[in-house]
Design an enzyme around this catalytic site. Structure first.
Site, short mmCIF file in Angstrom:
data_model
loop_
_atom_site.label_atom_id
_atom_site.label_comp_id
_atom_site.label_asym_id
_atom_site.label_seq_id
_atom_site.Cartn_x
_atom_site.Cartn_y
_atom_site.Cartn_z
N GLU A 25 38.75 41.08 42.25
CA GLU A 25 39.03 40.34 43.49
C GLU A 25 40.22 39.44 43.18
O GLU A 25 40.07 38.39 42.53
CB GLU A 25 37.81 39.50 43.89
N CYS A 27 42.72 32.40 48.43
CA CYS A 27 43.33 33.73 48.26
C CYS A 27 43.73 34.31 49.60
O CYS A 27 44.63 35.12 49.70
CB CYS A 27 42.37 34.65 47.51
P1 NAD Z 1 43.15 33.28 36.52
O1 NAD Z 1 43.34 34.73 36.64
O2 NAD Z 1 44.13 32.50 35.74
O3 NAD Z 1 41.71 32.94 35.88
C1 NAD Z 1 40.53 33.42 36.46
C2 NAD Z 1 39.45 33.48 35.38
O4 NAD Z 1 39.79 34.48 34.44
C3 NAD Z 1 39.26 32.20 34.58
O5 NAD Z 1 37.90 32.01 34.35
C4 NAD Z 1 39.99 32.49 33.27
O6 NAD Z 1 39.49 31.79 32.17
C5 NAD Z 1 39.71 33.97 33.12
N1 NAD Z 1 40.71 34.69 32.34
C6 NAD Z 1 42.05 34.62 32.45
N2 NAD Z 1 42.63 35.46 31.57
C7 NAD Z 1 41.64 36.08 30.91
C8 NAD Z 1 41.59 37.06 29.88
N3 NAD Z 1 42.71 37.55 29.34
N4 NAD Z 1 40.39 37.48 29.44
C9 NAD Z 1 39.26 37.00 29.98
N5 NAD Z 1 39.23 36.06 30.94
C10 NAD Z 1 40.41 35.60 31.40
O7 NAD Z 1 43.05 32.75 38.02
P2 NAD Z 1 42.93 31.26 38.54
O8 NAD Z 1 44.26 30.59 38.39
O9 NAD Z 1 41.74 30.64 37.95
O10 NAD Z 1 42.59 31.49 40.08
C11 NAD Z 1 43.55 31.63 41.08
C12 NAD Z 1 43.71 33.07 41.47
O11 NAD Z 1 42.45 33.61 41.90
C13 NAD Z 1 44.65 33.23 42.65
O12 NAD Z 1 45.51 34.30 42.41
C14 NAD Z 1 43.71 33.54 43.81
O13 NAD Z 1 44.31 34.27 44.86
C15 NAD Z 1 42.64 34.33 43.12
N6 NAD Z 1 41.41 34.36 43.91
C16 NAD Z 1 41.02 35.52 44.47
C17 NAD Z 1 39.88 35.57 45.26
C18 NAD Z 1 39.41 36.85 45.90
O14 NAD Z 1 38.26 36.89 46.30
N7 NAD Z 1 40.24 37.86 46.01
C19 NAD Z 1 39.14 34.40 45.46
C20 NAD Z 1 39.56 33.23 44.85
C21 NAD Z 1 40.71 33.20 44.08
#
Ligand code: NAD
Length: 523
Positions: free
Chosen positions: A236, A270
């Protein structure tokens, strides 16, 4: 706060910058969570769906009893306006639980499946079984909702769940309180704190499913890590929602709706409106009213030391690195000819941003092509429906979108033409408030669907089962392969798959074929 490559991660209050507590990004010992999960999963699997619902009811009761505490915890780590936190995080959890108490028993029941005529006499079923241990990895923008909802759906499906919240908003005080006071089944959901290293280490333990919500960049990494171990994964990811405003609108309603769609949660959604296409015939009036109203929003920026998030329409930004992206997009747009109508960068690096409206934008600008994830809206003009659709579809993202028009036939035409997973007509983002509707993206916005029927089924092993009687019949397609059997099968196919079926020929061949297996078996 640079959280990369740090073992100790400070969790900050974005309203005043104070460090609330620290967490460790320590990937050692993650195996122990899986050991616990394996044990507890056996117990969850043995529970009836009624018993699982009774556990989920405890979550519901906890949310009802402690909603103010939950809101305080969320606001302390995100800086959200209280109403934003209440509507999208607390109220929504109640709604999801209410809906899935009805949906789960229906969806998890064994399903009788139709069969082709050739399998007459047998029965087919589908069982919806737990997968085992589900790993839920979540972002910082809805830190309670994003953790609890997939986790409780995974639990209802019979799985043990390990959830790793974002290191930016881990909500540790909230989870500690929840596990101590909710009475929810011990270890059925384990919340593991940490950053990317912990996340990656949890994936290496090979969960039976990963449910990931986050950025496109991380989603691609998670997708690769999952593929290496053939772990099924829901992704997502981010978006760049377009909203299209035609000239036959109710002006007052549309201006208010668009303003909320762009700035709710300080634009850190998002599916927030990031691109706004307004028909040229009403452009000046619409943009004028949008700017006038937006200037009146009460933001955390004003009187920041005394104002509590209770009094705000728009809270602070949550993460300093996101502020930097928003500023970069505004600066890039201004350098390429966009005109600032309100907001903008008043104090570089401040978490207290203003709702920002830019016009004269185009798709060469980052603000119109990359996810900004902040309180900005890039306005562009269009003449025709076809032009608006082409502009909205000119994006690598495909998460949500909306159209505003009194002509509902046109609204649906546009809804079908826009290549996204979700869409609203005369509203924005509110589809997400219906847990019966699946949610998910197309293009770079992700893979898989969450909520709706898929919301539970995604956490199940869909086992297909055929039940045959223990009769004396030897099947005609079993050994030995003979010319007579082959000819009968061919006749059967010819009689049945023709445009006009030959029922008599089919029945004759069917009867012959029923006995041939037994007659021509290997003795
Ligand atoms: P992010 O991708 O930086 O991090 C999300 C999660 O992934 C965190 O818990 C982080 O620790 C983990 N993570 C990151 N890299 C990783 C790796 N290499 N291995 C394992 N875990 C890892 O995202 P963010 O900055 O926390 O959130 C914002 C993003 O989320 C925006 O792009 C937003 O659009 C998206 N988002 C999408 C939805 C949806 O339902 N489509 C909902 C909310 C937010």
């Amino acid at each position: 706060m640079d959280i990369q490559n740090q073992t100790v991660i400070p969790v900050e209050n974005p309203i005043n910058g104070k460090v609330l507590y620290e967490i460790n990004d320590n990937p050692e010992n993650v195996a122990s969570y899986y050991k616990i999960a394996d044990e507890v999963q056996q117990k969850i699997q043995a529970m009836s769906i009624k018993e699982r619902i009774a556990e989920v009811d405890k979550i519901n009761q906890y949310v009802l009893d402690h909603s103010d505490f939950i809101l305080d915890c969320i606001i302390a780590e995100t800086g959200k306006a209280r109403t934003d936190a209440f509507a999208a995080e607390v109220f929504e959890v109640g709604d999801v639980i209410d809906v899935y108490k009805k949906l789960a028993p229906k969806l998890l029941k064994d399903k009788n499946i139709d069969m082709p005529v050739f399998l007459m006499g047998k029965k087919c079923k589908q069982y919806f079984e737990p997968l085992g241990t589900v790993l839920v990895i979540t972002p910082w923008n809805f830190p309670f909702y994003q953790v609890i909802v997939p986790s409780l759906l995974s639990f209802l499906a019979g799985n043990a769940t390990i959830a790793k919240p974002s290191e930016v908003t881990p909500l540790k005080p909230l989870w500690d309180h929840f596990f101590a006071n909710s009475g929810f089944m011990k270890d059925a959901i384990q919340v593991v704190f940490g950053g990317k290293q912990v996340g990656a280490a949890l994936i290496q333990q090979r969960p039976h499913k990963i449910h990931f919500t986050g950025s496109v960049k991380s989603g691609k990494i998670i997708g690769k890590l999952a593929a290496e171990q053939l772990i099924p994964v829901d992704l997502e990811l981010g978006g760049k929602d377009a909203s299209i405003v035609f000239d036959d609108i109710n002006m007052e309603r549309t201006v208010n709706g668009v303003m909320w769609g762009a700035f709710t949660n300080a634009g850190q959604n998002c599916t927030g409106i990031e691109r706004l296409y307004v028909q040229e015939t009403i452009y000046d009036k619409f943009v004028n009213e949008l700017v006038n109203k937006t200037k009146k929003l009460r933001t955390s920026h004003i009187d920041r030391d005394t104002k509590s998030p209770e009094d705000c329409d728009m809270g602070t930004m949550t993460a300093p690195f996101q502020v930097a992206i928003v500023e970069e997009h505004i600066e890039d747009a201004l350098a390429k000819g966009a005109k600032l109508l309100c907001g903008g960068i008043t104090e570089k690096g401040s978490m207290h941003m203003l709702p920002t409206i830019l016009e004269n934008c185009n798709h060469t600008m980052k603000i119109a092509s990359e996810e900004t994830f902040g309180p900005t809206v890039a306005i562009m003009k269009f003449k025709t429906e076809a032009e608006a659709i082409a502009l909205a579809n000119d994006s690598i993202y495909g998460l949500g979108g909306s159209v505003w028009t009194k002509d509902l036939a046109r609204g649906e035409r546009v809804a079908r033409a826009i290549k996204t997973g979700n869409f609203c007509i005369n509203n924005h983002m509110i589809n997400e408030a219906n847990p019966y509707l699946p949610f998910g993206g197309t293009k770079d916005s992700g893979i898989g669907r969450f909520k709706g029927e898929e919301g539970i089924l995604t956490f199940c092993n869909h086992k297909s089962v055929l039940i045959d009687k223990m009769s004396g019949i030897i099947e005609p397609h079993w050994y030995p392969f003979t010319n007579t059997k082959a000819q009968l099968l061919r006749n059967l196919m010819d009689s049945w798959f023709q445009k006009s079926r030959n029922y008599i020929k089919f029945a004759i061949n069917g009867l012959k074929i029923d006995s041939i297996g037994t007659k021509e078996q290997i003795k």
